[in-house]
Scaffold this active site. Structure first.
Site, PDB file in Angstrom:
ATOM      1  N   THR A   1       2.705   7.098 -10.517  1.00  0.00           N
ATOM      2  CA  THR A   1       2.113   6.547  -9.105  1.00  0.00           C
ATOM      3  C   THR A   1       0.850   6.433  -8.974  1.00  0.00           C
ATOM      4  OG1 THR A   1       2.333   6.647  -6.719  1.00  0.00           O
ATOM      5  CG2 THR A   1       3.027   8.878  -8.402  1.00  0.00           C
TER       6      THR A   1
ATOM      7  N   TYR B   1       4.586  14.927  -3.924  1.00  0.00           N
ATOM      8  CA  TYR B   1       5.281  13.835  -4.825  1.00  0.00           C
ATOM      9  C   TYR B   1       3.983  12.729  -5.579  1.00  0.00           C
ATOM     10  CZ  TYR B   1       6.568   8.856  -6.307  1.00  0.00           C
ATOM     11  OH  TYR B   1       6.667   8.067  -7.561  1.00  0.00           O
TER      12      TYR B   1
HETATM   13  N1  UFG Z   1       5.968   2.666   6.774  1.00  0.00           N
HETATM   14  C1  UFG Z   1       6.432   2.332   7.897  1.00  0.00           C
HETATM   15  N2  UFG Z   1       7.070   2.668   8.668  1.00  0.00           N
HETATM   16  C2  UFG Z   1       8.184   2.851   7.836  1.00  0.00           C
HETATM   17  C3  UFG Z   1       8.362   3.046   6.305  1.00  0.00           C
HETATM   18  C4  UFG Z   1       7.295   2.580   6.079  1.00  0.00           C
HETATM   19  O1  UFG Z   1       5.337   2.049   8.968  1.00  0.00           O
HETATM   20  O2  UFG Z   1       9.694   3.135   8.877  1.00  0.00           O
HETATM   21  C5  UFG Z   1       4.159   2.264   6.191  1.00  0.00           C
HETATM   22  C6  UFG Z   1       3.895   3.389   5.528  1.00  0.00           C
HETATM   23  O3  UFG Z   1       3.733   3.578   6.736  1.00  0.00           O
HETATM   24  C7  UFG Z   1       2.952   2.598   4.732  1.00  0.00           C
HETATM   25  C8  UFG Z   1       3.609   1.543   3.940  1.00  0.00           C
HETATM   26  O4  UFG Z   1       4.883   1.276   5.613  1.00  0.00           O
HETATM   27  O5  UFG Z   1       1.926   2.379   4.731  1.00  0.00           O
HETATM   28  C9  UFG Z   1       4.891   1.938   3.003  1.00  0.00           C
HETATM   29  O6  UFG Z   1       5.915   3.277   2.464  1.00  0.00           O
HETATM   30  P1  UFG Z   1       6.379   3.060   1.620  1.00  0.00           P
HETATM   31  O7  UFG Z   1       7.215   4.301   2.812  1.00  0.00           O
HETATM   32  O8  UFG Z   1       7.002   1.800   1.966  1.00  0.00           O
HETATM   33  O9  UFG Z   1       6.054   3.550   0.341  1.00  0.00           O
HETATM   34  P2  UFG Z   1       4.489   4.407   0.144  1.00  0.00           P
HETATM   35  O10 UFG Z   1       3.422   3.839   0.729  1.00  0.00           O
HETATM   36  O11 UFG Z   1       4.814   5.603   1.284  1.00  0.00           O
HETATM   37  O12 UFG Z   1       4.254   4.717  -1.281  1.00  0.00           O
HETATM   38  C10 UFG Z   1       4.537   5.916  -1.703  1.00  0.00           C
HETATM   39  C11 UFG Z   1       3.785   5.978  -3.491  1.00  0.00           C
HETATM   40  C12 UFG Z   1       4.354   5.042  -4.310  1.00  0.00           C
HETATM   41  C13 UFG Z   1       5.928   5.352  -4.599  1.00  0.00           C
HETATM   42  C14 UFG Z   1       6.232   5.453  -2.603  1.00  0.00           C
HETATM   43  C15 UFG Z   1       7.804   6.368  -3.069  1.00  0.00           C
HETATM   44  O13 UFG Z   1       2.250   5.100  -3.105  1.00  0.00           O
HETATM   45  O14 UFG Z   1       3.896   4.786  -5.413  1.00  0.00           O
HETATM   46  O15 UFG Z   1       5.515   6.226  -2.310  1.00  0.00           O
HETATM   47  O16 UFG Z   1       8.552   6.642  -1.726  1.00  0.00           O
HETATM   48  F1  UFG Z   1       5.750   4.781  -5.358  1.00  0.00           F
END
Ligand code: UFG
Length: 327
Positions: free
Chosen positions: A117, A141
């Site tokens: 990741t 993670y």
């Molecule tokens: N977000 C919101 N509200 C939500 C959910 C997410 O604002 O309810 C925002 C997060 O703060 C982030 C973006 O949307 O800025 C994306 O969030 P995700 O939870 O969809 O994914 P992440 O960026 O947290 O991804 C991370 C790692 C990936 C991994 C993934 C697995 O960067 O490599 O988590 O959960 F695969």
């Protein structure tokens, strides 16, 4: 036909990988404990229920199928939970992967494709991230995935384990044929949460933080279509089969989108409003994660053609409307 052991084959990305492997002429053997996966998603090859921490079970599956390679997707992957319950992440992701890697080596299965990741890079002051960027994960993670990368390197040195490591950016979208798609319980990912809010399955989307140092104050991510992502895995497998050796590849497009931009695109795809509220930052979130590399394109011949925001949201919305798994 060659068999490939796919851990986490009942999950979102693993199930798409099984479909891609089958299309490429392999038999994908899913190994999954169904803790976060769905048996309904295992459609493209045999299913073996089992846990990565169960070495005997792994040995039996390696003996039964004699796979030519492992694709290792099974992992806990929620950044927020990894901050509140790190032990679960270290045990499941690191000890589980170590058990799997030892079983693969013992079985003489020495080609290994690993889903890592971009969270292994951590906070890097708005630079674009290439495969040689330093890895300073800021959540358990990401730290657990970085540790597995190190285990793979040590096992190559000691036991000749050849590996391709893919560092994913943000995976979204669904199989355009609607056979498999994204569904987590609980759901934590932005795109499915947005679509749930749009069609009333939840009250509203909470934007996690509006005070980041980005143009609109929300986090920026590099979104990649799940079908493009799994295509890269098949190319990675062929890379190993061709004897090209261990390699790390970022899987992202190099374009970053803020949470508000993803919301805007969802509005235009669905033609509906997104109910939302603005909340505090989520622990463990980086400001910006964007891939700065075209290595996968240049070396693997990868073409992430479906990875436009419009296509990802369109495919996710089509899948979302089928109501799959919601039984
Ligand atoms: N977000 C919101 N509200 C939500 C959910 C997410 O604002 O309810 C925002 C997060 O703060 C982030 C973006 O949307 O800025 C994306 O969030 P995700 O939870 O969809 O994914 P992440 O960026 O947290 O991804 C991370 C790692 C990936 C991994 C993934 C697995 O960067 O490599 O988590 O959960 F695969």
């Amino acid at each position: 036909m060659s068999k490939v052991l796919v851990t986490g084959g009942a999950g979102y990305i693993g199930s798409h990988a099984c479909k891609a492997l089958k299309s490429a002429g392999y038999v994908p053997v899913t190994f999954d404990n169904l803790e976060t996966g769905w048996e309904d998603a295992v459609k493209f090859g045999p299913f073996e229920k089992g846990d990565l921490l169960d070495r005997d079970r792994l040995d039996a599956v390696f003996a039964q199928y004699a796979p030519v390679a492992v694709m290792h997707f099974a992992a806990l992957s929620q950044v927020g939970e990894s901050m509140s319950n790190p032990g679960r992440y270290w045990r499941n992701n690191v000890t589980g992967s170590l058990t799997l890697i030892e079983a693969a080596v013992a079985a003489g299965c020495l080609d290994f494709v690993f889903s890592s990741t971009c969270a292994t890079y951590g906070e890097q002051d708005n630079v674009v991230l290439d495969e040689d960027s330093a890895q300073h994960p800021i959540n358990a993670y990401g730290a657990s995935k970085r540790a597995i990368e190190e285990i793979l390197r040590d096992f190559e040195t000691a036991h000749g384990l050849r590996h391709v490591i893919f560092r994913y950016f943000n995976v979204a979208g669904a199989d355009p044929d609607g056979e498999v798609g994204e569904f987590h319980r609980p759901e934590t990912h932005l795109v499915p949460l947005l679509l749930d809010a749009i069609d009333g399955k939840r009250d509203a989307l909470t934007i996690f933080g509006t005070d980041y140092p980005t143009p609109d104050g929300t986090c920026i991510r590099d979104y990649v279509h799940v079908c493009d992502l799994v295509d890269a895995h098949v190319l990675g497998l062929k890379w190993l089969e061709d004897g090209k050796g261990s390699r790390v590849f970022n899987l992202g497009t190099g374009s970053g989108f803020s949470v508000r931009e993803v919301m805007q695109q969802s509005r235009s795809v669905t033609n509906r409003e997104v109910p939302y509220s603005e909340g505090p930052r989520r622990a463990g979130d980086c400001t910006k994660l964007v891939s700065g590399s075209r290595r996968a394109i240049a070396e693997l011949g990868w073409s992430p053609d479906r990875s436009t925001l419009d296509t990802m949201i369109r495919d996710a919305w089509r899948w979302h409307q089928t109501g799959h798994y919601e039984k």
